[in-house]
Design a protein around this motif. Structure first.
Motif, PDB file in Angstrom:
ATOM      1  N   LEU A  54       0.820  -1.217   0.000  1.00 15.48           N
ATOM      2  CA  LEU A  54       0.000   0.000   0.000  1.00 15.48           C
ATOM      3  C   LEU A  54       0.852   1.264   0.000  1.00 15.48           C
ATOM      4  CD1 LEU A  54      -2.893  -0.509   2.589  1.00 15.48           C
ATOM      5  CD2 LEU A  54      -3.051  -0.456   0.105  1.00 15.48           C
ATOM      6  N   LYS A  60       7.675   8.505   4.330  1.00 15.11           N
ATOM      7  CA  LYS A  60       6.298   8.702   4.800  1.00 15.11           C
ATOM      8  C   LYS A  60       5.642   7.379   5.188  1.00 15.11           C
ATOM      9  CE  LYS A  60       5.461  11.113   1.169  1.00 15.11           C
ATOM     10  NZ  LYS A  60       4.821  11.839   0.056  1.00 15.11           N
ATOM     11  N   LEU A  64       4.423   6.270   8.936  1.00 16.88           N
ATOM     12  CA  LEU A  64       3.073   5.776   9.251  1.00 16.88           C
ATOM     13  C   LEU A  64       3.142   4.404   9.922  1.00 16.88           C
ATOM     14  CD1 LEU A  64       1.233   6.856   5.968  1.00 16.88           C
ATOM     15  CD2 LEU A  64       0.612   7.610   8.276  1.00 16.88           C
ATOM     16  N   LEU A 125       8.614   9.874  -4.819  1.00 17.20           N
ATOM     17  CA  LEU A 125       8.905  10.814  -5.908  1.00 17.20           C
ATOM     18  C   LEU A 125       9.299  12.194  -5.378  1.00 17.20           C
ATOM     19  CD1 LEU A 125       8.836  11.384  -8.980  1.00 17.20           C
ATOM     20  CD2 LEU A 125       6.406  11.888  -8.743  1.00 17.20           C
ATOM     21  N   HIS A 126       8.471  12.731  -4.505  1.00 13.56           N
ATOM     22  CA  HIS A 126       8.685  14.093  -4.015  1.00 13.56           C
ATOM     23  C   HIS A 126      10.006  14.196  -3.235  1.00 13.56           C
ATOM     24  CE1 HIS A 126       7.477  18.063  -2.607  1.00 13.56           C
ATOM     25  NE2 HIS A 126       7.784  17.694  -1.387  1.00 13.56           N
TER      26      HIS A 126
ATOM     27  N   GLY B  56       4.795  16.604   0.029  1.00 15.05           N
ATOM     28  CA  GLY B  56       4.246  16.532  -1.328  1.00 15.05           C
ATOM     29  C   GLY B  56       2.790  16.107  -1.288  1.00 15.05           C
ATOM     30  N   TYR B  57       2.229  15.843  -2.483  1.00 13.70           N
ATOM     31  CA  TYR B  57       0.818  15.482  -2.587  1.00 13.70           C
ATOM     32  C   TYR B  57       0.617  13.997  -2.304  1.00 13.70           C
ATOM     33  CZ  TYR B  57       0.592  19.978  -4.895  1.00 13.70           C
ATOM     34  OH  TYR B  57       0.690  21.319  -5.162  1.00 13.70           O
ATOM     35  N   LYS B  60      -0.548   9.529   1.733  1.00 17.88           N
ATOM     36  CA  LYS B  60       0.303   9.294   2.903  1.00 17.88           C
ATOM     37  C   LYS B  60       0.600  10.590   3.650  1.00 17.88           C
ATOM     38  CE  LYS B  60       3.103   7.016   0.327  1.00 17.88           C
ATOM     39  NZ  LYS B  60       4.286   6.321  -0.244  1.00 17.88           N
ATOM     40  N   GLY B  61       0.930  11.637   2.917  1.00 17.37           N
ATOM     41  CA  GLY B  61       1.182  12.926   3.547  1.00 17.37           C
ATOM     42  C   GLY B  61      -0.068  13.469   4.227  1.00 17.37           C
ATOM     43  N   LEU B  94      -5.927   4.135   0.342  1.00 20.06           N
ATOM     44  CA  LEU B  94      -4.923   3.592  -0.578  1.00 20.06           C
ATOM     45  C   LEU B  94      -5.369   2.283  -1.213  1.00 20.06           C
ATOM     46  CD1 LEU B  94      -1.738   4.368   1.552  1.00 20.06           C
ATOM     47  CD2 LEU B  94      -2.341   5.420  -0.637  1.00 20.06           C
ATOM     48  N   ALA B  95      -6.184   1.531  -0.474  1.00 20.77           N
ATOM     49  CA  ALA B  95      -6.616   0.216  -0.964  1.00 20.77           C
ATOM     50  C   ALA B  95      -7.910   0.304  -1.773  1.00 20.77           C
ATOM     51  CB  ALA B  95      -6.807  -0.733   0.223  1.00 20.77           C
ATOM     52  N   GLY B 123       1.177  13.435  -7.890  1.00 20.76           N
ATOM     53  CA  GLY B 123       0.891  12.816  -6.607  1.00 20.76           C
ATOM     54  C   GLY B 123       1.934  11.782  -6.244  1.00 20.76           C
ATOM     55  N   ASP B 124       1.511  10.820  -5.463  1.00 20.52           N
ATOM     56  CA  ASP B 124       2.402   9.800  -4.948  1.00 20.52           C
ATOM     57  C   ASP B 124       2.685   8.759  -6.034  1.00 20.52           C
ATOM     58  OD1 ASP B 124       3.509   8.518  -2.338  1.00 20.52           O
ATOM     59  OD2 ASP B 124       2.435   6.921  -3.380  1.00 20.52           O
ATOM     60  N   LEU B 125       3.966   8.534  -6.321  1.00 20.64           N
ATOM     61  CA  LEU B 125       4.362   7.637  -7.420  1.00 20.64           C
ATOM     62  C   LEU B 125       3.759   6.244  -7.273  1.00 20.64           C
ATOM     63  CD1 LEU B 125       6.215   7.205  -9.908  1.00 20.64           C
ATOM     64  CD2 LEU B 125       8.070   6.643  -8.335  1.00 20.64           C
ATOM     65  N   HIS B 126       3.952   5.653  -6.103  1.00 18.83           N
ATOM     66  CA  HIS B 126       3.508   4.283  -5.881  1.00 18.83           C
ATOM     67  C   HIS B 126       1.985   4.172  -6.010  1.00 18.83           C
ATOM     68  CE1 HIS B 126       3.735   0.246  -4.194  1.00 18.83           C
ATOM     69  NE2 HIS B 126       2.768   0.566  -3.354  1.00 18.83           N
ATOM     70  N   GLU B 129       0.770   4.815  -9.664  1.00 20.83           N
ATOM     71  CA  GLU B 129       1.065   3.648 -10.523  1.00 20.83           C
ATOM     72  C   GLU B 129       0.061   2.536 -10.282  1.00 20.83           C
ATOM     73  OE1 GLU B 129       5.054   2.257 -10.049  1.00 20.83           O
ATOM     74  OE2 GLU B 129       5.893   3.849 -11.315  1.00 20.83           O
ATOM     75  N   ARG B 130      -0.267   2.328  -9.008  1.00 16.84           N
ATOM     76  CA  ARG B 130      -1.225   1.270  -8.690  1.00 16.84           C
ATOM     77  C   ARG B 130      -2.592   1.606  -9.266  1.00 16.84           C
ATOM     78  NH1 ARG B 130      -2.069   1.242  -3.385  1.00 16.84           N
ATOM     79  NH2 ARG B 130      -3.421  -0.574  -3.636  1.00 16.84           N
ATOM     80  N   ILE B 146       3.956  10.564 -14.119  1.00 12.80           N
ATOM     81  CA  ILE B 146       3.543  10.843 -12.745  1.00 12.80           C
ATOM     82  C   ILE B 146       4.510  11.887 -12.200  1.00 12.80           C
ATOM     83  CG2 ILE B 146       3.178   9.863 -10.448  1.00 12.80           C
ATOM     84  CD1 ILE B 146       2.639   7.155 -11.970  1.00 12.80           C
ATOM     85  N   LEU B 147       3.975  13.051 -11.900  1.00 12.57           N
ATOM     86  CA  LEU B 147       4.795  14.209 -11.547  1.00 12.57           C
ATOM     87  C   LEU B 147       4.564  14.596 -10.089  1.00 12.57           C
ATOM     88  CD1 LEU B 147       3.807  16.252 -14.735  1.00 12.57           C
ATOM     89  CD2 LEU B 147       5.799  14.776 -14.455  1.00 12.57           C
ATOM     90  N   SER B 148       5.562  15.249  -9.505  1.00  6.18           N
ATOM     91  CA  SER B 148       5.381  15.721  -8.130  1.00  6.18           C
ATOM     92  C   SER B 148       4.669  17.075  -8.129  1.00  6.18           C
ATOM     93  CB  SER B 148       6.729  15.830  -7.433  1.00  6.18           C
ATOM     94  OG  SER B 148       7.526  16.781  -8.093  1.00  6.18           O
TER      95      SER B 148
END
Lengths: 230, 230
Positions: A54, A60, A64, A125-126, B56-57, B60-61, B94-95, B123-126, B129-130, B146-148
């Motif tokens: 996840l 980060k 968590l 990424l960030h 970042g976006y 998780k943040g 996230l899920a 946003g968040d790379l991981h 991508e998912r 995918i950009l920050s």
């Protein structure tokens, strides 16, 4: 003949694992009245591994997981103010200055005379973008690739995108699992520069590497000398 | 004449902001005995904005900022088990399955007959991508970026990398700030598809867009009809 060098970043060009190590120490201290260090480590690692699909890699998700593991280890008795200390450690890790490893600041520019350089890193990424910018090295790399995973398919994709032929490519990094084995599997070369700390998740059994295209060096200073022999 | 369409993802191709909205509702409920909803919202948003340069976006943040704001709003009195509820909401976000917006599943493949498509998301790379993988749409895009951050320099870099000329490019998205204004500033075209929810941070004053290369449509179903006029 090597023409393109891929560099890993964390613990290859700059320090990283020390920050996680410090966070672990503080975490053990915070939970010391509930459990011995080994049990604290075990539950934190299990929490990280459960959340990895996840959260992915990076500070980060680690932070968590620390909060979650602290609540579990204390059976909900830990105070909110103590959990705030964990959050503060996470913010500290993200704000920490980038410390280049010895010799990197001069070697990277020098290598651009004879080689094209790519930076190939995984993680958030960030955060990775901020570290690349803070390193002062970005201008020396023809490409900067921040990946969510470093495995055979992701290396294939990146190398195709940059038009890199595997016989002229070497990947340099501290992780056998993420930097070396996938590249060797594809037919590229690998130079392993072990770091004095390795995250448990990156540990692999020593792999029987093809002798011709693999070297292990003690420090990055030895890199220029081994490149012509790969 | 438009040949290449850049699509934003969250709240343009699939639902996203509803999940944040739900998380906000739960957060207000959890903190209700300490502060009225408006004060809870204010402190959470201030925490998010303070942490944005570090985090970042992404979910998780946001989730870390929720835990921090809950501790601050309760002056440390909130129970660890209640903070665990916040963590659980983050993992749920996230899920959560990807829910395509109406018409997207048929429109995206249909557009590939006449246009090259790029997915350009931040946003968040991981996590991104998912979501791209789970959307089932990845195969229709010639590039996935995918950009920050989505601003003038990042659009310039991405469009250069894909060899895209601005007179043949349109960006389609729900955020004037991230999807439309930077592209118009570069000389490209923009189609704004407002979503019924917008994160406060993405709000901008209505911009006086150049009339020729900007359209606002009520839903993505109107996109094919406006493309020939941009």
């Amino acid at each position: 003949m090597i023409r393109i060098i891929g560099f890993d970043a964390d613990d290859t060009l700059w320090r990283n694992e020390e920050l996680f190590e410090l966070a672990h120490e503080r975490f053990r201290a915070l939970l010391a009245r509930y459990h011995p260090p080994a049990e604290v480590d075990r539950v934190l690692y299990a929490t990280e591994m459960r959340n990895l699909p996840l959260y992915g890699y990076g500070v980060k998700g680690f932070n968590l997981s620390c909060v979650e593991a602290a609540i579990a280890l204390s059976e909900g008795r830990i105070a909110a103010r103590e959990l705030e200390e964990i959050l503060a450690t996470g913010r500290e890790m993200l704000a920490h200055p980038v410390e280049l490893l010895p010799g990197v600041a001069s070697m990277v520019p020098a290598l651009t005379r004879d080689y094209r350089l790519l930076l190939i890193t995984k993680g958030d990424l960030h955060h990775q973008e901020r570290k690349v910018a803070a390193s002062g090295l970005a201008g020396h790399f023809q490409g900067i690739e921040i990946l969510s995973e470093k495995d055979v398919p992701t290396y294939e994709r990146v190398l195709r995108r940059h038009g890199v032929s595997l016989d002229e490519f070497v990947m340099v990094g501290n992780s056998l699992k993420s930097d070396i084995l996938p590249v060797l599997a594809l037919g590229g070369a690998g130079v392993h520069v072990p770091y004095h700390l390795t995250w448990q998740h990156e540990h692999v059994e020593e792999a029987p590497a093809p002798p011709a295209r693999f070297r292990r060096i003690g420090s990055l200073a030895e890199l220029p000398a081994v490149l012509p022999h790969l």
